[in-house]
Design a protein around this motif. Structure first.
Motif, short mmCIF file in Angstrom:
data_model
loop_
_atom_site.label_atom_id
_atom_site.label_comp_id
_atom_site.label_asym_id
_atom_site.label_seq_id
_atom_site.Cartn_x
_atom_site.Cartn_y
_atom_site.Cartn_z
N LEU A 154 0.88 -1.41 -0.08
CA LEU A 154 0.07 0.01 -0.10
C LEU A 154 0.79 1.18 0.13
O LEU A 154 2.08 1.16 0.69
N PRO A 155 0.50 2.33 -0.69
CA PRO A 155 1.19 3.60 -0.78
C PRO A 155 1.67 3.92 0.64
O PRO A 155 1.19 3.67 1.58
N MET A 163 13.11 11.47 6.15
CA MET A 163 13.28 10.93 7.69
C MET A 163 12.97 9.52 7.64
O MET A 163 13.82 8.48 7.66
N ASP A 164 11.86 8.99 7.02
CA ASP A 164 11.63 7.81 6.69
C ASP A 164 12.61 6.98 5.74
O ASP A 164 13.01 5.87 6.02
N TRP A 215 9.37 -2.56 1.14
CA TRP A 215 8.65 -1.21 1.42
C TRP A 215 9.39 -0.02 0.43
O TRP A 215 8.79 0.52 0.04
N TRP A 216 10.81 -0.23 0.60
CA TRP A 216 11.62 0.63 -0.12
C TRP A 216 11.19 0.95 -1.50
O TRP A 216 10.94 1.76 -2.42
N ARG A 217 11.34 -0.37 -2.20
CA ARG A 217 10.74 -0.68 -3.57
C ARG A 217 9.31 -0.24 -4.15
O ARG A 217 9.28 0.51 -5.09
N SER A 218 8.46 -0.58 -3.12
CA SER A 218 7.15 -0.07 -3.29
C SER A 218 6.99 1.25 -3.07
O SER A 218 6.22 1.63 -4.00
N TRP A 219 7.21 1.67 -2.07
CA TRP A 219 6.81 3.07 -1.77
C TRP A 219 7.82 4.19 -2.42
O TRP A 219 7.19 5.35 -2.78
N LEU A 286 5.89 1.84 9.40
CA LEU A 286 7.28 2.10 9.83
C LEU A 286 7.55 2.42 11.33
O LEU A 286 8.21 1.70 11.98
N ARG A 287 6.68 3.01 11.73
CA ARG A 287 6.57 3.47 13.17
C ARG A 287 6.24 2.33 14.14
O ARG A 287 6.89 1.91 15.02
N VAL A 288 5.28 1.43 13.52
CA VAL A 288 4.72 0.21 14.52
C VAL A 288 6.13 -0.67 14.28
O VAL A 288 6.48 -1.28 15.51
N MET A 289 6.71 -0.98 13.47
CA MET A 289 7.90 -1.70 13.26
C MET A 289 9.17 -1.21 13.90
O MET A 289 9.73 -2.09 14.65
#
Length: 326
Positions: A154-155, A163-164, A215-219, A286-289
């Motif tokens: 998901l986007p 920062m992310d 996540w990096w590839r998708s986002w 990302l915050r939850v992880m």
């Protein structure tokens, strides 16, 4: 593996999850779910036998809080299993979500009463709607997981992309060094439990690194840049080349103590980075992880120091709330 380690302890831990450990973990989890259902509908049957489906639904979340709390605080770390690894590695909210998903299915159990007895029409309608809703949610989650496994997440929905991106890049580099150090311990540690704990570190950090990469590839739809020398020098807890070499060259009788000292230093840096991300305005996933990593790595520091019993439970509870190692 962490769930499988509750009944079978160190046997379940490896650098790459084995199918036997996965099957053991699933079986143990399903046994626990079934046991709690027996308590609700059997041991407490005097009070629950005649409850309507929507009444059971109202009790689902309080029941999930009670049962997950009993497991996380008492049954797993203290009695009867006396296994602190689960509580120190997994924050309480993960267990609560698992128990909540099970308890929310309890309203469907009343269908078993209808085999011989007529059911009120409203109960039948409610049960059918709840069943359809549950199947829809399962299908949606399955589709999200399937697309995620193929690199279509998901986007990104954070508020600070720089920062992310920095956090993902830095934690990926940090984990790479942690994996390297833990793999040394898998080969060289004399203490058998420490070797198994090092295997768990390898497995956890490889898994987290794969999630970061997906996540990096998708986002961001780009290749993830490597961290520069300046970024690595400023990264908390990252070991120097000389420190890694010390671990490689440590004499057999001195390796375990050196590994614990170096990995504790390394983990403290990861905890600091994760704590900053948890308190940021980044993507919620990302915050939850980051919260889970903060808990996991503080717990591993405690495990390397042989935490157990009530002290381990207290440490785990505090670790859920804040950074306690920096």
């Amino acid at each position: 593996m962490t769930v499988a380690a509750i009944p079978v302890r160190d046997w379940a831990l490896s650098a790459e999850p084995s199918w036997s450990a996965i099957v053991t973990g699933i079986a143990f989890h399903q046994w626990a779910d079934f046991s709690w259902a027996l308590v609700f509908f059997g041991v407490l049957g005097r009070w629950t036998a005649d409850l309507r489906p929507w009444t059971i639904l109202l009790l689902a979340l309080p029941w999930a809080i009670l049962t997950s709390g009993m497991e996380w605080f008492v049954l797993v770390p203290l009695f009867p299993f006396s296994q602190p690894l689960f509580t120190l590695q997994q924050p309480y909210w993960i267990g609560f979500l698992v128990h909540a998903s099970s308890a929310l299915m309890y309203p469907l159990f009343v269908r078993l009463r209808w085999i011989h007895d007529a059911a009120p029409a409203w109960d039948v309608s409610f049960s059918n709607a709840w069943s359809a809703g549950a199947l829809a949610v399962i299908a949606a989650l399955g589709a999200i997981a399937l697309f995620g496994a193929r690199g279509y997440e998901l986007p990104w929905v954070g508020r600070d992309k720089d920062m992310d991106q920095a956090y993902i890049r830095h934690m990926t580099a940090h984990h790479a060094q942690g994996i390297e150090l833990a793999q040394l311990a898998v080969r060289r540690a004399r203490d058998a439990h420490l070797r198994k704990l090092a295997m768990l570190m390898v497995s956890s950090q490889i898994g987290e690194t794969r999630i970061f990469a997906s996540w990096w590839r998708s986002w961001f739809a780009t290749e993830m840049p490597d961290c520069s020398s300046a970024e690595r020098a400023a990264m908390p807890g990252l070991l120097t080349t000389n420190e890694i070499q010390q671990a490689r060259n440590a004499p057999p009788d001195g390796f375990d103590g050196l590994f614990i000292a170096l990995m504790s230093q390394h983990h403290r840096g990861a905890v600091k980075m994760a704590d900053q991300m948890w308190h940021s305005s980044g993507d919620p996933r990302l915050r939850v992880m980051a919260h889970a990593i903060r808990h996991e790595q503080q717990g591993e520091i405690a495990l390397m120091q042989s935490a157990s019993g009530a002290a381990a439970v207290g440490t785990a509870f505090r670790n859920m709330l804040r950074d306690n190692v920096n």
